[in-house]
Scaffold this motif. Structure first.
Motif, PDB file in Angstrom:
ATOM      1  N   LEU A  53       6.750  49.452  20.798  1.00 54.54           N
ATOM      2  CA  LEU A  53       6.229  50.730  20.318  1.00 54.54           C
ATOM      3  C   LEU A  53       5.594  50.573  18.938  1.00 54.54           C
ATOM      4  O   LEU A  53       4.512  51.101  18.686  1.00 54.54           O
ATOM      5  CB  LEU A  53       7.340  51.782  20.279  1.00 54.54           C
ATOM      6  N   ILE A  54       6.244  49.854  18.056  1.00 52.62           N
ATOM      7  CA  ILE A  54       5.702  49.652  16.704  1.00 52.62           C
ATOM      8  C   ILE A  54       4.364  48.936  16.767  1.00 52.62           C
ATOM      9  O   ILE A  54       3.419  49.319  16.069  1.00 52.62           O
ATOM     10  CB  ILE A  54       6.718  48.908  15.810  1.00 52.62           C
ATOM     11  N   GLN A  55       4.250  47.918  17.619  1.00 53.62           N
ATOM     12  CA  GLN A  55       2.974  47.205  17.766  1.00 53.62           C
ATOM     13  C   GLN A  55       1.881  48.139  18.270  1.00 53.62           C
ATOM     14  O   GLN A  55       0.726  48.031  17.857  1.00 53.62           O
ATOM     15  CB  GLN A  55       3.141  46.010  18.708  1.00 53.62           C
ATOM     16  N   PHE A  56       2.235  49.071  19.133  1.00 52.90           N
ATOM     17  CA  PHE A  56       1.283  50.049  19.637  1.00 52.90           C
ATOM     18  C   PHE A  56       0.887  51.046  18.541  1.00 52.90           C
ATOM     19  O   PHE A  56      -0.275  51.436  18.430  1.00 52.90           O
ATOM     20  CB  PHE A  56       1.897  50.798  20.828  1.00 52.90           C
ATOM     21  N   MET A  57       1.848  51.466  17.740  1.00 55.04           N
ATOM     22  CA  MET A  57       1.624  52.499  16.729  1.00 55.04           C
ATOM     23  C   MET A  57       0.963  51.978  15.453  1.00 55.04           C
ATOM     24  O   MET A  57       0.265  52.732  14.763  1.00 55.04           O
ATOM     25  CB  MET A  57       2.960  53.164  16.353  1.00 55.04           C
ATOM     26  N   GLU A  58       1.171  50.721  15.115  1.00 52.78           N
ATOM     27  CA  GLU A  58       0.725  50.147  13.842  1.00 52.78           C
ATOM     28  C   GLU A  58      -0.763  50.341  13.546  1.00 52.78           C
ATOM     29  O   GLU A  58      -1.111  50.709  12.425  1.00 52.78           O
ATOM     30  CB  GLU A  58       1.089  48.652  13.789  1.00 52.78           C
ATOM     31  N   PRO A  59      -1.682  50.157  14.498  1.00 52.69           N
ATOM     32  CA  PRO A  59      -3.106  50.366  14.178  1.00 52.69           C
ATOM     33  C   PRO A  59      -3.423  51.805  13.737  1.00 52.69           C
ATOM     34  O   PRO A  59      -4.261  52.025  12.870  1.00 52.69           O
ATOM     35  CB  PRO A  59      -3.826  50.031  15.482  1.00 52.69           C
ATOM     36  N   THR A  60      -2.758  52.787  14.334  1.00 50.89           N
ATOM     37  CA  THR A  60      -3.007  54.192  13.996  1.00 50.89           C
ATOM     38  C   THR A  60      -2.194  54.636  12.790  1.00 50.89           C
ATOM     39  O   THR A  60      -2.639  55.474  12.013  1.00 50.89           O
ATOM     40  CB  THR A  60      -2.664  55.095  15.207  1.00 50.89           C
ATOM     41  N   TYR A  61      -1.005  54.088  12.658  1.00 51.91           N
ATOM     42  CA  TYR A  61      -0.078  54.468  11.578  1.00 51.91           C
ATOM     43  C   TYR A  61       0.357  53.219  10.822  1.00 51.91           C
ATOM     44  O   TYR A  61       1.485  52.752  10.982  1.00 51.91           O
ATOM     45  CB  TYR A  61       1.155  55.194  12.151  1.00 51.91           C
ATOM     46  N   PRO A  62      -0.541  52.642  10.001  1.00 49.99           N
ATOM     47  CA  PRO A  62      -0.202  51.412   9.283  1.00 49.99           C
ATOM     48  C   PRO A  62       1.074  51.595   8.451  1.00 49.99           C
ATOM     49  O   PRO A  62       1.265  52.617   7.803  1.00 49.99           O
ATOM     50  CB  PRO A  62      -1.404  51.172   8.365  1.00 49.99           C
ATOM     51  N   GLY A  63       1.964  50.610   8.549  1.00 46.19           N
ATOM     52  CA  GLY A  63       3.196  50.663   7.772  1.00 46.19           C
ATOM     53  C   GLY A  63       4.267  51.567   8.353  1.00 46.19           C
ATOM     54  O   GLY A  63       5.247  51.870   7.667  1.00 46.19           O
ATOM     55  N   ILE A  64       4.100  51.999   9.604  1.00 48.38           N
ATOM     56  CA  ILE A  64       5.123  52.857  10.223  1.00 48.38           C
ATOM     57  C   ILE A  64       6.474  52.144  10.143  1.00 48.38           C
ATOM     58  O   ILE A  64       6.566  50.941  10.387  1.00 48.38           O
ATOM     59  CB  ILE A  64       4.757  53.228  11.676  1.00 48.38           C
ATOM     60  N   SER A  65       7.496  52.874   9.767  1.00 45.85           N
ATOM     61  CA  SER A  65       8.797  52.244   9.536  1.00 45.85           C
ATOM     62  C   SER A  65       9.643  52.185  10.805  1.00 45.85           C
ATOM     63  O   SER A  65       9.503  53.023  11.703  1.00 45.85           O
ATOM     64  CB  SER A  65       9.554  52.999   8.451  1.00 45.85           C
ATOM     65  N   PHE A  66      10.526  51.189  10.842  1.00 46.37           N
ATOM     66  CA  PHE A  66      11.485  51.088  11.937  1.00 46.37           C
ATOM     67  C   PHE A  66      12.356  52.335  11.978  1.00 46.37           C
ATOM     68  O   PHE A  66      12.705  52.808  13.048  1.00 46.37           O
ATOM     69  CB  PHE A  66      12.371  49.840  11.776  1.00 46.37           C
ATOM     70  N   ASP A  67      12.709  52.875  10.803  1.00 45.77           N
ATOM     71  CA  ASP A  67      13.533  54.085  10.754  1.00 45.77           C
ATOM     72  C   ASP A  67      12.877  55.245  11.489  1.00 45.77           C
ATOM     73  O   ASP A  67      13.520  55.941  12.273  1.00 45.77           O
ATOM     74  CB  ASP A  67      13.818  54.504   9.309  1.00 45.77           C
TER      75      ASP A  67
END
Length: 137
Positions: free
Chosen positions: A40-54
C-alpha cells in the motif's frame, strides 16, 4: 465490497472520507487478493510523498475494525484485502503472490456438532499454498 459501499460504511460509522482514504480503499478494491502495508505504501508514495507507516497502519486497522478490510497473517506479516460480504465462503491464499481463490466448503457444521455447550462467536478457515501461476513461474 465495492468502493461506494466502503465509503458509505465509513460515513455511517462517523468517519471522514478523505481522498487518502478513498485511494486506500481503491487500492484494495482493485487488488487480486491479500496485500501488505508495504504494498500500500508503495502505491501511495507517488501521490503522497513521505506518507508515514503510522498513517497507513492507522487506516488499515480502522478499515478492518469497521468491516471494509479483512486480515490474515502469513509468514509473520499481517495482510489485508477488501472484505467479501456477498456470501459466506473461505479462501485458498497463495503464499507467493497473495492471490486468493474462494472455497465454498465450510467446516463449521462438523465443528458445531463437536462443540456442544460452547458459545461460538465466529470462525475463519484458510488454506495456504502456491497458486498455479506461481507454480509455473
Amino acid at each position: 465490497m465495492k468502493l461506494q459501499e466502503a465509503i458509505q460504511n465509513l460515513k455511517e460509522k462517523g468517519y471522514k472520507t478523505t481522498k487518502k482514504r478513498k485511494d486506500i480503499i481503491t487500492f484494495f478494491a482493485k487488488a487480486d487478493g491479500y496485500r501488505t502495508a508495504k504494498d500500500l505504501i508503495q502505491f501511495m508514495e507517488p501521490t503522497y510523498p513521505g506518507i508515514s507507516f503510522d498513517t497507513v497502519y492507522r487506516n488499515l486497522h480502522l478499515f478492518n475494525e469497521v468491516g471494509i478490510l479483512e486480515t490474515t497473517e502469513l509468514n509473520g506479516e499481517k495482510l489485508f484485502r477488501i472484505s467479501c460480504t456477498s456470501h459466506h465462503h473461505h479462501h485458498f491464499i497463495c503464499k507467493d503472490c497473495g492471490r486468493t481463490k474462494e472455497i465454498a466448503v465450510c467446516p463449521m457444521e462438523e465443528a458445531v456438532n463437536e462443540l456442544t455447550n460452547y458459545s461460538i462467536e465466529g470462525h475463519k478457515f484458510e488454506i495456504y499454498g502456491i497458486c498455479p501461476a506461481c507454480q509455473t513461474a
